[in-house]
Every structure is written in structure tokens, then in C-alpha cells.
Design an enzyme around this catalytic site. Structure first.
Site, PDB file in Angstrom:
ATOM      1  N   PRO A 110      -2.793   0.210  -4.182  1.00  0.00           N
ATOM      2  CA  PRO A 110      -3.450   1.515  -4.062  1.00  0.00           C
ATOM      3  C   PRO A 110      -4.952   1.427  -4.346  1.00  0.00           C
ATOM      4  CG  PRO A 110      -1.549   1.654  -5.554  1.00  0.00           C
ATOM      5  CD  PRO A 110      -1.732   0.205  -5.202  1.00  0.00           C
ATOM      6  N   GLU A 161       3.936  -2.892 -12.289  1.00  0.00           N
ATOM      7  CA  GLU A 161       2.567  -2.356 -12.470  1.00  0.00           C
ATOM      8  C   GLU A 161       1.568  -3.100 -11.593  1.00  0.00           C
ATOM      9  OE1 GLU A 161       1.849   0.423 -13.897  1.00  0.00           O
ATOM     10  OE2 GLU A 161       3.976   0.556 -14.367  1.00  0.00           O
ATOM     11  N   ARG A 221       1.056  -3.847  17.539  1.00  0.00           N
ATOM     12  CA  ARG A 221       1.011  -3.071  18.793  1.00  0.00           C
ATOM     13  C   ARG A 221      -0.327  -3.231  19.520  1.00  0.00           C
ATOM     14  NH1 ARG A 221      -0.288   2.003  18.785  1.00  0.00           N
ATOM     15  NH2 ARG A 221       1.369   2.738  20.142  1.00  0.00           N
ATOM     16  N   ASP A 246      -4.263   6.085  22.328  1.00  0.00           N
ATOM     17  CA  ASP A 246      -3.609   6.608  21.125  1.00  0.00           C
ATOM     18  C   ASP A 246      -4.632   7.237  20.190  1.00  0.00           C
ATOM     19  OD1 ASP A 246      -0.953   6.037  21.603  1.00  0.00           O
ATOM     20  OD2 ASP A 246      -1.064   4.016  20.755  1.00  0.00           O
TER      21      ASP A 246
HETATM   22  N1  SAM Z   1      -0.065   0.269 -11.274  1.00  0.00           N
HETATM   23  C1  SAM Z   1      -0.493   0.326  -9.915  1.00  0.00           C
HETATM   24  C2  SAM Z   1      -1.623   1.319  -9.768  1.00  0.00           C
HETATM   25  O1  SAM Z   1      -1.634   2.298 -10.505  1.00  0.00           O
HETATM   26  O2  SAM Z   1      -2.479   1.144  -8.867  1.00  0.00           O
HETATM   27  C3  SAM Z   1       0.655   0.756  -8.993  1.00  0.00           C
HETATM   28  C4  SAM Z   1       1.691  -0.272  -8.854  1.00  0.00           C
HETATM   29  S1  SAM Z   1       2.891   0.167  -7.665  1.00  0.00           S
HETATM   30  C5  SAM Z   1       4.112   0.968  -8.616  1.00  0.00           C
HETATM   31  C6  SAM Z   1       3.635  -1.386  -7.290  1.00  0.00           C
HETATM   32  C7  SAM Z   1       3.102  -2.071  -6.072  1.00  0.00           C
HETATM   33  O3  SAM Z   1       3.328  -1.253  -4.937  1.00  0.00           O
HETATM   34  C8  SAM Z   1       1.621  -2.364  -6.044  1.00  0.00           C
HETATM   35  O4  SAM Z   1       1.279  -3.537  -6.726  1.00  0.00           O
HETATM   36  C9  SAM Z   1       1.364  -2.490  -4.548  1.00  0.00           C
HETATM   37  O5  SAM Z   1       1.672  -3.795  -4.074  1.00  0.00           O
HETATM   38  C10 SAM Z   1       2.350  -1.500  -3.950  1.00  0.00           C
HETATM   39  N2  SAM Z   1       1.751  -0.216  -3.567  1.00  0.00           N
HETATM   40  C11 SAM Z   1       2.031   0.986  -4.099  1.00  0.00           C
HETATM   41  N3  SAM Z   1       1.333   1.969  -3.514  1.00  0.00           N
HETATM   42  C12 SAM Z   1       0.586   1.378  -2.553  1.00  0.00           C
HETATM   43  C13 SAM Z   1      -0.360   1.859  -1.605  1.00  0.00           C
HETATM   44  N4  SAM Z   1      -0.689   3.150  -1.523  1.00  0.00           N
HETATM   45  N5  SAM Z   1      -0.924   0.966  -0.755  1.00  0.00           N
HETATM   46  C14 SAM Z   1      -0.628  -0.352  -0.830  1.00  0.00           C
HETATM   47  N6  SAM Z   1       0.244  -0.858  -1.730  1.00  0.00           N
HETATM   48  C15 SAM Z   1       0.850  -0.019  -2.576  1.00  0.00           C
END
Ligand code: SAM
Length: 214
Positions: A87, A114, A152, A167
Site C-alpha cells: 500500500p 504486517e 492484455r 479502452d
Molecule cells: N502493514 C501494511 C501497511 O500498513 O502498509 C499492510 C500489510 S497488508 C495486511 C499485507 C500485504 O498485503 C502487504 O505487505 C502487501 O504485499 C499486500 N497489500 C495490501 N494492500 C495492498 C495494496 N493496496 N496494494 C498492494 N499490495 C497490498
């Protein structure tokens, strides 16, 4: 194009490629998908891949060792950039899809819990991508999102009747969203298809579409 996915849950990733356009793309050798279970690279006798965070706090963090071994191993077969899904990464947009489609190989690293030890990010990750401002349980859906959107754009992945050119977000639509689409019948429950689309006047249709894109 070759994609290698590193995940703790290969079974969340693999079924996506069993059907529809991407399964055909694999059969036609337009794309290659290799999924690696990070747990297979753990040297721990219980195959542990995570530990508690230094400094305290909730949850677990994916440890350095299995990730370093896994990524280094995959890099011997795939020379593309290592992308960590997080994220905290750059938000995934069509311009990024286009630049990734110009690569021949990509390595996608899925986090869980996490997230992953920062030293992996500092040392082995080339790019960090977020698929939106929300938090999922893992990086598998983001990895599939990237593979799907990039694939794609690879010539021959979409069939002859399909096209990515007009698109939403494409350069030819000035990055705007697509115009409304209609199919047969001409009238359904009193709702008619706009007359211009039935006119056969291609210039007028093009103009209507440009006016009605979002
Ligand atoms: N503790 C992290 C934070 O607050 O940014 C969130 C961890 S999340 C529960 C677990 C994993 O899900 C992350 O390490 C990532 O690989 C993936 N993930 C979750 N949301 C994502 C998003 N919006 N984009 C990309 N990967 C995501």
C-alpha cells in the site's frame, strides 16, 4: 513475457490462469507464469517465514532470510525488475501498465501479515506498487492485477475481436474513461439504443463517442 510470483499462498494465484484470456495466452506462449512458494526457501525446521516486529507492535513481519534466498534464486531465471506489492508503493495507473508491458520479464513479490523486513526492500526490490489506497490481506490480488493489466497489452493476448486501444485510460482516449456501449436488441423494455449508433455514419459515431466518454 515471463512473470515470476513469490508468495506464501501459491493456490491463491494459480487458479486465475486456468480459464479465459490468460489461460489462452499461456497456451499460445504469449505469457509464462511461474509461482514460487516462499516457504520452500525457509531453512527453519518448521518452515517459519515470519517473526515479531522489532520495537513491538501487533502482527508478524516476513523475515529476511527466506526472502533473500527466494528472490536471489528467482533472479537467476528472471532478469526483470523485482516489484514489491505494498500500500506504500506508487499507485498503479495505465501509464505504469504500459511501461511494464515493455519489459520482457517481471518478478512480483507478495507480502502478508504486517509486510516484509525493510532490508529486503532496501536491497532487492526495484519498484513498489500499490493497487489503491486500501489495505488487503496479501499481495496476491495486487500481483494478479498487474499480470492481468500488463498481459492484455502484449500483442496477440487479446483476440482479433478484442482491443485495448480504445479502452478507458488509453492514450487514444486522452486517458479518459470509455464511452457507453450497447448491443442487440435495439430496444429493451422501452429503452432504445442512441440513434446515432444505428446510423452507420462512422464520423458521427466517433464524435458521439468522444463526447460521451467520461
Ligand atoms: N502493514 C501494511 C501497511 O500498513 O502498509 C499492510 C500489510 S497488508 C495486511 C499485507 C500485504 O498485503 C502487504 O505487505 C502487501 O504485499 C499486500 N497489500 C495490501 N494492500 C495492498 C495494496 N493496496 N496494494 C498492494 N499490495 C497490498
Amino acid at each position: 513475457m515471463r512473470f515470476d510470483v513469490l508468495t506464501l499462498f501459491p493456490n491463491l494465484v494459480l487458479p486465475y490462469f486456468e480459464d479465459s484470456i490468460l489461460s489462452r495466452a499461456i497456451k499460445d506462449k504469449k505469457i509464462e507464469i511461474h509461482v514460487h512458494n516462499i516457504r520452500d526457501y525457509s531453512k527453519d525446521k518448521h518452515k517459519k517465514v515470519d517473526d515479531t516486529p522489532y520495537g513491538g507492535g501487533a502482527g508478524m513481519v516476513m523475515s529476511c532470510e527466506p526472502l533473500f534466498i527466494a528472490i536471489r534464486d528467482v533472479k537467476t531465471q528472471n532478469k526483470g525488475p523485482v516489484i514489491f506489492l505494498t500500500p506504500q508503493g506508487e499507485t498503479f495507473k495505465q501509464e505504469k501498465v504500459e511501461s511494464l508491458a515493455a519489459q520482457k520479464e517481471l518478478i512480483l513479490l507478495c507480502g502478508r501479515y504486517e509486510g516484509i523486513d525493510q532490508r529486503v526492500r532496501d536491497t532487492l526490490v526495484d519498484m513498489e506498487i500499490s493497487i489503491g489506497d486500501y489495505v488487503l490481506t496479501g499481495g496476491e490480488i495486487p500481483a494478479l492485477t498487474i499480470i492481468d493489466a500488463v498481459s492484455r497489452l502484449i500483442p496477440g493476448v487479446l483476440g482479433k475481436e478484442e482491443s485495448a486501444e480504445e479502452d478507458s485510460f488509453s492514450a487514444s482516449l486522452d486517458r479518459m474513461k470509455e464511452y457507453p456501449q450497447y448491443t442487440k436488441p435495439e430496444e429493451f423494455e422501452g429503452m432504445r439504443v442512441p440513434e446515432v449508433l444505428l446510423s452507420g455514419n462512422h464520423a458521427a459515431i466517433r464524435e458521439w463517442r468522444m463526447k460521451n466518454r467520461k
